[in-house]
Design an enzyme around this catalytic site. Sequence first.
Site, PDB file in Angstrom:
ATOM      1  N   GLY A   1      98.136 -76.426  -7.456  1.00  0.00           N
ATOM      2  CA  GLY A   1      99.158 -76.755  -8.439  1.00  0.00           C
ATOM      3  C   GLY A   1      99.687 -75.489  -9.074  1.00  0.00           C
TER       4      GLY A   1
ATOM      5  N   GLN B   1     103.849 -70.326 -15.311  1.00  0.00           N
ATOM      6  CA  GLN B   1     102.984 -69.376 -14.600  1.00  0.00           C
ATOM      7  C   GLN B   1     103.769 -68.364 -13.770  1.00  0.00           C
ATOM      8  OE1 GLN B   1     100.336 -72.681 -12.970  1.00  0.00           O
ATOM      9  NE2 GLN B   1      98.884 -71.010 -13.297  1.00  0.00           N
TER      10      GLN B   1
ATOM     11  N   CYS C   1      92.323 -71.748 -12.308  1.00  0.00           N
ATOM     12  CA  CYS C   1      93.749 -71.643 -12.656  1.00  0.00           C
ATOM     13  C   CYS C   1      94.265 -70.324 -12.093  1.00  0.00           C
ATOM     14  CB  CYS C   1      93.906 -71.661 -14.177  1.00  0.00           C
ATOM     15  SG  CYS C   1      95.620 -71.493 -14.725  1.00  0.00           S
ATOM     16  N   LEU C   2      95.425 -70.343 -11.446  1.00  0.00           N
ATOM     17  CA  LEU C   2      95.962 -69.119 -10.845  1.00  0.00           C
ATOM     18  C   LEU C   2      96.281 -68.048 -11.894  1.00  0.00           C
ATOM     19  CD1 LEU C   2      98.279 -70.617  -8.057  1.00  0.00           C
ATOM     20  CD2 LEU C   2      96.000 -69.627  -7.780  1.00  0.00           C
TER      21      LEU C   2
ATOM     22  N   HIS D   1      96.014 -80.860 -15.669  1.00  0.00           N
ATOM     23  CA  HIS D   1      96.018 -79.400 -15.806  1.00  0.00           C
ATOM     24  C   HIS D   1      97.463 -78.865 -15.835  1.00  0.00           C
ATOM     25  CE1 HIS D   1      94.156 -75.323 -14.835  1.00  0.00           C
ATOM     26  NE2 HIS D   1      95.435 -75.102 -14.597  1.00  0.00           N
ATOM     27  N   GLU D   2      98.304 -79.367 -14.906  1.00  0.00           N
ATOM     28  CA  GLU D   2      99.679 -78.847 -14.810  1.00  0.00           C
ATOM     29  C   GLU D   2     100.539 -79.322 -15.978  1.00  0.00           C
ATOM     30  OE1 GLU D   2     100.053 -76.433 -12.876  1.00  0.00           O
ATOM     31  OE2 GLU D   2      98.201 -76.806 -11.771  1.00  0.00           O
TER      32      GLU D   2
ATOM     33  N   HIS E   1      99.948 -77.187 -18.874  1.00  0.00           N
ATOM     34  CA  HIS E   1     100.691 -75.917 -18.804  1.00  0.00           C
ATOM     35  C   HIS E   1     102.079 -76.060 -19.421  1.00  0.00           C
ATOM     36  CE1 HIS E   1      98.474 -72.826 -16.693  1.00  0.00           C
ATOM     37  NE2 HIS E   1      98.133 -73.637 -15.709  1.00  0.00           N
TER      38      HIS E   1
HETATM   39 ZN    ZN Z   1      96.624 -73.442 -14.366  1.00  0.00          ZN
END
Ligand code: ZN
Length: 169
Positions: free
Chosen positions: A45, A50, A92-93, A134-135, A138
């Site tokens: 995701g 991000q 998480c990226l 999670h997304e 964000h």
């Molecule tokens: Zn993330």
Amino acid sequence: MVLKIVKYPEPVLQQPGEPVTEFDEDLRKLVADMFETMYASQGIGLAAPQVGVSRRVTVIDISQGKDPAQKLVLINPEVISNQGKQYEEEGCLSFPEIREKVSRAAKVRIRAQDEKGKWFEMDGEELLSRAFQHEIDHLDGILFIFRMSALKRNLNLRKIRKMQSEGDW
Ligand SMILES: [Zn+2]
């Protein structure tokens, strides 16, 4: 085009994204670039903040590119109902190398718009439910470290500061 993924504590990660109102070529280009960026980093995701874009856009693919039917584009998404609890490891990226168990709803129903602006609803459970939550977090400027216990958050923040001081972040 693969975009640069910003890392914590970049301010754009901690501010709510702007709602999308134009479903145009720019949006489709952003979505295509976000998929490319996510696959290049082996993520499941990715949210627009991000890649430094403060807009309510996220892409998800829990098959990591193996099954085209699982590619999801969520524009202006929101959780409309949730059920149960799950407690599983998450990454998480924007937090390379940080993985921690986080409490989430077991199942959620979301509503979102697609790339053309059409609203739809969708149910997710297990990993997909976790990715939705999670997304969408964000897009509200909420990062997964703030979903951890204070103890784990502090341990991870210390680990990040150490990596920063060693030039590994
Ligand atoms: Zn993330």
